[in-house]
Design a protein around this motif. Structure first.
Motif, short mmCIF file in Angstrom:
data_model
loop_
_atom_site.label_atom_id
_atom_site.label_comp_id
_atom_site.label_asym_id
_atom_site.label_seq_id
_atom_site.Cartn_x
_atom_site.Cartn_y
_atom_site.Cartn_z
N THR A 244 4.89 -6.59 3.70
CA THR A 244 3.75 -7.08 2.92
C THR A 244 3.18 -8.32 3.61
O THR A 244 3.91 -9.29 3.85
CB THR A 244 4.15 -7.42 1.48
OG1 THR A 244 4.69 -6.25 0.86
CG2 THR A 244 2.95 -7.89 0.69
N PHE A 245 1.90 -8.28 3.92
CA PHE A 245 1.22 -9.40 4.55
C PHE A 245 0.11 -9.88 3.62
O PHE A 245 -0.63 -9.07 3.06
CB PHE A 245 0.60 -8.99 5.89
CG PHE A 245 1.59 -8.47 6.90
CD1 PHE A 245 2.22 -9.32 7.78
CD2 PHE A 245 1.88 -7.12 6.96
CE1 PHE A 245 3.12 -8.84 8.71
CE2 PHE A 245 2.77 -6.62 7.88
CZ PHE A 245 3.41 -7.49 8.75
N ARG A 246 -0.02 -11.18 3.48
CA ARG A 246 -1.09 -11.77 2.68
C ARG A 246 -1.97 -12.65 3.57
O ARG A 246 -1.46 -13.44 4.36
CB ARG A 246 -0.52 -12.61 1.52
CG ARG A 246 0.14 -11.76 0.42
CD ARG A 246 0.67 -12.63 -0.70
NE ARG A 246 1.18 -11.84 -1.81
CZ ARG A 246 2.41 -11.35 -1.87
NH1 ARG A 246 3.25 -11.56 -0.86
NH2 ARG A 246 2.79 -10.63 -2.90
N ARG A 247 -3.27 -12.46 3.42
CA ARG A 247 -4.27 -13.19 4.20
C ARG A 247 -3.95 -13.10 5.69
O ARG A 247 -3.81 -14.11 6.39
CB ARG A 247 -4.36 -14.65 3.74
CG ARG A 247 -4.88 -14.80 2.32
CD ARG A 247 -5.27 -16.23 2.03
NE ARG A 247 -6.32 -16.71 2.94
CZ ARG A 247 -7.61 -16.44 2.80
NH1 ARG A 247 -8.01 -15.68 1.80
NH2 ARG A 247 -8.48 -16.91 3.66
N SER B 238 -6.97 -9.28 2.99
CA SER B 238 -6.44 -10.10 1.90
C SER B 238 -4.96 -9.78 1.63
O SER B 238 -4.14 -10.68 1.48
CB SER B 238 -7.26 -9.90 0.62
OG SER B 238 -8.61 -10.25 0.84
N ARG B 239 -4.62 -8.50 1.56
CA ARG B 239 -3.24 -8.09 1.34
C ARG B 239 -3.02 -6.74 1.99
O ARG B 239 -3.81 -5.81 1.80
CB ARG B 239 -2.93 -8.01 -0.17
CG ARG B 239 -1.52 -7.50 -0.49
CD ARG B 239 -1.37 -7.26 -1.99
NE ARG B 239 -0.11 -6.58 -2.30
CZ ARG B 239 1.01 -7.18 -2.66
NH1 ARG B 239 1.03 -8.50 -2.76
NH2 ARG B 239 2.11 -6.50 -2.92
N LEU B 240 -1.94 -6.62 2.75
CA LEU B 240 -1.60 -5.37 3.43
C LEU B 240 -0.17 -4.98 3.07
O LEU B 240 0.77 -5.74 3.34
CB LEU B 240 -1.74 -5.53 4.94
CG LEU B 240 -1.21 -4.36 5.79
CD1 LEU B 240 -1.97 -3.08 5.48
CD2 LEU B 240 -1.31 -4.69 7.28
N ASP B 241 -0.01 -3.82 2.45
CA ASP B 241 1.30 -3.23 2.18
C ASP B 241 1.51 -2.11 3.19
O ASP B 241 0.86 -1.06 3.12
CB ASP B 241 1.39 -2.68 0.76
CG ASP B 241 1.55 -3.79 -0.27
OD1 ASP B 241 2.20 -4.79 0.07
OD2 ASP B 241 1.02 -3.66 -1.39
N LEU B 242 2.41 -2.33 4.14
CA LEU B 242 2.66 -1.39 5.22
C LEU B 242 4.02 -0.74 5.03
O LEU B 242 5.04 -1.43 4.96
CB LEU B 242 2.59 -2.11 6.57
CG LEU B 242 2.84 -1.27 7.81
CD1 LEU B 242 1.78 -0.18 7.94
CD2 LEU B 242 2.86 -2.15 9.05
N HIS B 243 4.02 0.58 4.92
CA HIS B 243 5.25 1.35 4.77
C HIS B 243 5.46 2.16 6.05
O HIS B 243 4.60 2.98 6.42
CB HIS B 243 5.18 2.29 3.56
CG HIS B 243 5.02 1.58 2.26
ND1 HIS B 243 6.06 1.40 1.37
CD2 HIS B 243 3.94 0.99 1.69
CE1 HIS B 243 5.63 0.74 0.31
NE2 HIS B 243 4.34 0.49 0.48
N ILE B 244 6.59 1.93 6.72
CA ILE B 244 6.93 2.66 7.95
C ILE B 244 8.13 3.54 7.65
O ILE B 244 9.19 3.05 7.24
CB ILE B 244 7.23 1.69 9.11
CG1 ILE B 244 6.03 0.78 9.36
CG2 ILE B 244 7.58 2.46 10.37
CD1 ILE B 244 6.26 -0.25 10.44
#
Length: 315
Positions: A266-269, A236-242
């Motif tokens: 930030t990715f949604r769906r 549903s929602r992905l908060d990716l910190h690199i």
């Protein structure tokens, strides 16, 4: 669990059916499928040539559901079509917390210094659909959907590189397994393709005098049927910190004299769909996220396949 260098031979008939003294899908299979499983904690360890990983699940539940993914009467959690000799079953797995950890093995194939990969998620679920033959319980097709809610993931660049190596190592074993399945079951694939190629073939193959009830069962079976095996991931929602951790220290000071940077995505769906046994040029209308834009891709793929076939005929 341990990954194999070469795929093992197929498991054969269902052990549940053999233990019950039967070879067909029957009472023993229905009893096992109807069980409601609750596990407080489970740990799965995976060993591979390039890495070892562990999966820890808390408050795991497994149960049967109807085709709409709702708990209901157990008789509604399977669809049996006597004309086809096939049965569809639907399962769901849910959990409260999932912890994944992976690290490189000490065999010289990986970098000497690696950072373990860690991921902790909250609630999630897996929806499983199976299509089996009733005469021997062999799985003909399956559909697995991995559903996650909000997910926060912090990665360093070394972890990202390690994850790519782990995925590459695991994909080799999966590819060998897929090649084995294709080589051992070419006839069943052809049967399923001809059966699902068009609806008119299904109607012509039905004997005369079929009752309306049998016809309605066939239509209900077609509605929820899996044309081919597939795997799906939906977040549903992905908060990716690199984060950059490539700087090194010498005598207590930074070698480059500066700290690394960071990136947030930030990715949604976000969705991934994988159809491992789909052949080039075949129809895609049964895909989960099919759209009219794929028609152009389909025409393009058929053209490439026809050109390749013509070249092979000349050779």
């Amino acid at each position: 669990m341990r990954t194999c260098e070469e795929p093992r031979p197929p498991n054969g008939q269902s052990p549940i059916a053999l233990a019950a003294g039967q070879s067909e899908y029957g009472f023993a299979e229905k009893v096992v499928e109807g069980m409601f499983i609750v596990v407080n904690s489970i740990t799965i360890k995976i060993h591979s040539k390039a890495f070892h990983a562990s999966f820890e699940l808390w408050q795991l539940q497994g149960y049967s559901v109807n085709p709409n993914w709702q708990q209901s009467d157990l008789r509604l959690t399977r669809i049996t079509d006597p004309q086809r000799g096939e049965v569809l079953t639907f399962k769901e797995l849910t959990w409260q917390t999932l912890r994944i950890e992976a690290d490189a093995t000490d065999n010289g194939d990986q970098d000497p210094v690696t950072t373990p990969l860690r991921l902790i998620t909250n609630q999630g679920r897996i929806q499983i659909s199976l299509k089996r033959r009733t005469k021997d319980c062999n799985v003909m097709a399956s559909k697995l959907m991995f559903l996650l809610d909000d997910l926060l993931w912090v990665l360093t660049d070394s972890q990202l590189k390690a994850m790519m190596k782990y995925a590459e190592s695991l994909s080799e074993a999966m590819e060998k397994s897929a090649q084995q399945r294709k080589s051992l079951a070419p006839e069943s694939v052809q049967v399923s393709e001809s059966r699902f190629g068009c609806c008119t073939q299904q109607s012509w193959s039905q004997p005369f005098g079929v009752s309306p009830n049998a016809s309605s069962i066939g239509q209900y079976f077609d509605k929820h049927d899996m044309k081919e095996s597939s795997y799906h991931l939906l977040i549903s929602r992905l908060d990716l910190h690199i984060c950059d951790d490539s700087h090194t220290r010498e005598s207590g000071t930074l070698k480059h004299g500066m700290l690394g940077g960071a990136m947030q995505l930030t990715f949604r769906r976000m969705a991934f769909d994988y159809y491992p046994f789909h052949r080039a040029g075949d129809a895609c209308k049964h895909w989960v996220r099919y759209s009219e834009a794929m028609e152009t891709r389909g025409q393009w793929a058929k053209k490439l396949v026809s050109e390749f076939q013509s070249k092979m005929e000349k050779l």
